[in-house]
Every structure is written in structure tokens, then in C-alpha cells.
Design an enzyme around this catalytic site. Structure first.
Site, mmCIF file in Angstrom:
data_model
loop_
_atom_site.group_PDB
_atom_site.id
_atom_site.type_symbol
_atom_site.label_atom_id
_atom_site.label_comp_id
_atom_site.label_asym_id
_atom_site.label_seq_id
_atom_site.Cartn_x
_atom_site.Cartn_y
_atom_site.Cartn_z
ATOM 1 N N GLY A 177 2.272 2.274 10.821
ATOM 2 C CA GLY A 177 3.492 3.452 10.478
ATOM 3 C C GLY A 177 4.215 3.655 11.926
ATOM 4 O O GLY A 177 4.748 4.763 12.058
ATOM 5 N N SER A 196 3.697 -2.363 10.333
ATOM 6 C CA SER A 196 5.278 -2.054 10.596
ATOM 7 C C SER A 196 6.058 -3.367 10.133
ATOM 8 O O SER A 196 6.884 -3.771 10.695
ATOM 9 C CB SER A 196 5.351 -1.789 11.976
ATOM 10 O OG SER A 196 4.998 -0.568 12.325
ATOM 11 N N LYS A 226 0.096 4.209 -0.213
ATOM 12 C CA LYS A 226 -0.318 5.431 0.276
ATOM 13 C C LYS A 226 -0.304 6.426 -0.407
ATOM 14 O O LYS A 226 -0.208 6.435 -1.921
ATOM 15 C CB LYS A 226 -0.051 5.578 1.812
ATOM 16 C CG LYS A 226 -0.049 4.252 2.600
ATOM 17 C CD LYS A 226 -0.101 4.365 4.188
ATOM 18 C CE LYS A 226 -0.247 3.102 4.767
ATOM 19 N NZ LYS A 226 -0.344 2.998 6.357
ATOM 20 N N GLU A 267 -5.031 -5.394 10.442
ATOM 21 C CA GLU A 267 -4.125 -4.195 10.530
ATOM 22 C C GLU A 267 -4.228 -3.537 11.716
ATOM 23 O O GLU A 267 -5.076 -2.661 12.220
ATOM 24 C CB GLU A 267 -4.139 -3.027 9.532
ATOM 25 C CG GLU A 267 -3.732 -3.783 8.221
ATOM 26 C CD GLU A 267 -3.224 -2.578 7.412
ATOM 27 O OE1 GLU A 267 -2.110 -2.881 6.475
ATOM 28 O OE2 GLU A 267 -4.071 -1.701 6.683
ATOM 29 N N GLU A 278 -6.981 4.470 7.767
ATOM 30 C CA GLU A 278 -6.626 5.763 7.689
ATOM 31 C C GLU A 278 -8.044 6.297 7.002
ATOM 32 O O GLU A 278 -8.326 7.601 7.379
ATOM 33 C CB GLU A 278 -5.354 6.047 6.813
ATOM 34 C CG GLU A 278 -4.335 5.820 7.407
ATOM 35 C CD GLU A 278 -2.972 5.301 6.807
ATOM 36 O OE1 GLU A 278 -2.967 5.436 5.480
ATOM 37 O OE2 GLU A 278 -2.051 4.547 7.406
ATOM 38 N N HIS A 324 -9.585 1.030 4.825
ATOM 39 C CA HIS A 324 -8.080 1.111 5.480
ATOM 40 C C HIS A 324 -8.313 1.942 6.636
ATOM 41 O O HIS A 324 -9.266 2.911 6.841
ATOM 42 C CB HIS A 324 -7.277 1.817 4.688
ATOM 43 C CG HIS A 324 -5.967 1.616 5.097
ATOM 44 N ND1 HIS A 324 -5.429 2.720 6.157
ATOM 45 C CD2 HIS A 324 -4.796 0.868 5.005
ATOM 46 C CE1 HIS A 324 -4.006 2.331 6.652
ATOM 47 N NE2 HIS A 324 -3.780 1.202 5.941
ATOM 48 N N ASN A 357 0.899 -0.978 0.012
ATOM 49 C CA ASN A 357 0.004 -0.122 -0.021
ATOM 50 C C ASN A 357 0.899 1.157 0.103
ATOM 51 O O ASN A 357 1.487 1.447 0.925
ATOM 52 C CB ASN A 357 -0.911 -0.183 1.194
ATOM 53 C CG ASN A 357 -1.698 1.327 1.256
ATOM 54 O OD1 ASN A 357 -1.769 2.200 0.493
ATOM 55 N ND2 ASN A 357 -2.490 1.268 2.588
#
Ligand code: 13P
Length: 250
Positions: free
Chosen positions: A173, A212, A11, A167, A97, A95, A9
Site C-alpha cells: 500500500g 504495490s 481488503k 509480501e 495487516e 496477512h 485481496n
């Protein structure tokens, strides 16, 4: 046997030049990847360029999101047909985010999931708990609620042609990866939950871990019985690291 999948991904990273360099670096290393299915999800404006460059290789391309509607007055959205037209076979859906920063609810995520399936795009359906939720002991409840939104709308059979990515938000991140045991525990819960409704669907379902994951921890994570690969953020932006994760599945 479920096939391992490694999906990148990207992003909101990259430029015309850097995405060309990245995809060509991955393509060059694909000879050493014989087992894993490899997917890259570039920013939408670079999808066509990346699909073109990936042509002739085993690399598949996906969008980072997909509109729940099939076309019309939906400013800023990208339809399933547009994704297919530019070479995508996959789309990331839900996702964290998108959920946290852009207000995507379980119900909207389920509708995006449905749009992917009815148009022949394979959803990479993301679920996972925040740190606060983990610390209050509701990790499984959160994952179950997110999955139920899709099952309620589409039925459990819809998951047979889909990929789930677990996730944990606190691992995304942050460099704070879930331990293989922590991840396996949730993956086993997810598979068990789905098995209670349809054992065949659960057995065939690819469940990826994301958060991560890097060349140093991928092998142990992917080695867990219910972890079928990874959805990679930061480490997917360097061809060498991404390929090393793909090779961890060999
Ligand atoms: P990182 O690998 O950068 O933690 O991101 C994971 C992720 O969000 C993939 O979708």
C-alpha cells in the site's frame, strides 16, 4: 512448470453494488487470460455474492482469513466450512495487516493454516519483513521464522497443497515496490529453505509476490524465476488493472 497465479485481496473495500461491478468486469475480461489462475478475495459479507457472479468462469474465490477452530463460540470468526459453503477454495492466512493490527502471532497463523488444510481450503500463506527488519538485515530470518511456525505444526508436506505470498510490509500500500531483484532474492531463499527439507515440495510450490504490484511492474516481477504470480491489493480493485496484471503472466 508451476502455474502462475494472480490473486486479488480486496481488503475492507467495496459495497454490494461495487463488488458486483468489479467481479463482472473481471469476468468479462477473462477470455484474454489463458495462463494465470485467477483468485479474488472479497470481504466476507460479499463472498457469496461474488462466488455467484463468478460462477461459470475460471475465477476462484477466497476468504481474507479463516478461523483456526472449526465451529462454535468464536464471535466474529469465519470457519473453513462457511468459506466452502459460500464458494471459496482459498483463504489468505497470516496477512501482515492481521499480524500487525490484530495481534495474530506466528503460532496462531500456523493454526489457521492447519484449519484451512484439514478442511480442504488452500491457504495463501503470507509472510514478509517490516522496513526495520529489512534495514537490520534480518529479512531471511523473519521469513524463515514465519515459515517454520507452519512447518513445525504441519510438516513440510503441508506446503505442497498451499501457496506462499511473500509480501514485504514496507511495500504494501505504499507504492514502494520491491525491485524484481530484491523480490527474487527472497523468493529464492524461501524455495531453497523448503528444498532443503523436500525438493519436490519446493519445486511445485507457488510463491507469489505482494506489495504495490501494478500493471506497470507486474511483468518484470512475474518474469523472475522464483516469482509465480502476485497477491494484489490496491490494483485488484479496478477490473482493468487487475486484468492487466493477469495478462502480464501470458
Ligand atoms: P497493495 O497491492 O495495495 O500494496 O497490497 C498488497 C497486499 O497487501 C495484498 O495482500
Amino acid at each position: 512448470m508451476r502455474q502462475v497465479m494472480v490473486a486479488g485481496n480486496w481488503k475492507m473495500n467495496g459495497s454490494s453494488d461495487s463488488v458486483k461491478e468489479l467481479i463482472s468486469g473481471i469476468k468479462d475480461g477473462m477470455a484474454s487470460v489463458t495462463k494465470a489462475a485467477v483468485v479474488v478475495c472479497p470481504p466476507a459479507v460479499y463472498i457469496a455474492c461474488v462466488s455467484g457472479a463468478a460462477d461459470g468462469s475460471a475465477i476462484k474465490v477466497g476468504g481474507q482469513n479463516i478461523c483456526d477452530e472449526d465451529g462454535g463460540a468464536f464471535t466474529g470468526e469465519i470457519s473453513a466450512d462457511m468459506l466452502k459453503d459460500t464458494g471459496c477454495e482459498y483463504a489468505i492466512v497470516g496477512h501482515s495487516e492481521r499480524r500487525a493490527l490484530y495481534g495474530e502471532t506466528d503460532a496462531l497463523v500456523a493454526k489457521r493454516f492447519a484449519a484451512a488444510r484439514r478442511n480442504g481450503i488452500i491457504p495463501i500463506f503470507c509472510i514478509g519483513e517490516t522496513l526495520e527488519e529489512r534495514e537490520s538485515g534480518v529479512t531471511n530470518d523473519v521469513c524463515a521464522r514465519q515459515i517454520d511456525a507452519v512447518i513445525d505444526l504441519e510438516g513440510v508436506a503441508a506446503l505442497a497443497d498451499s501457496v506462499i505470498a511473500y509480501e514485504p510490509v514496507w511495500a504494501i500500500g505504499t507504492g514502494k515496490v520491491a525491485t524484481p531483484e530484491q523480490a527474487q532474492e527472497v523468493h529464492a531463499f524461501i524455495r531453497g529453505k523448503i528444498a532443503a527439507l523436500d525438493a519436490g515440495v519446493a519445486e511445485g510450490l507457488q510463491i507469489l509476490y505482494g506489495g504495490s504490484m501494478n500493471p506497470g511492474n507486474a511483468k518484470e516481477l512475474i518474469g523472475q524465476p522464483d516469482i509465480d504470480g502476485g497477491l494484489i491489493g490496491g490494483a485488484s480493485l479496478k477490473a482493468e488493472d487487475f486484468l492487466a496484471i493477469c495478462q502480464a503472466a501470458e
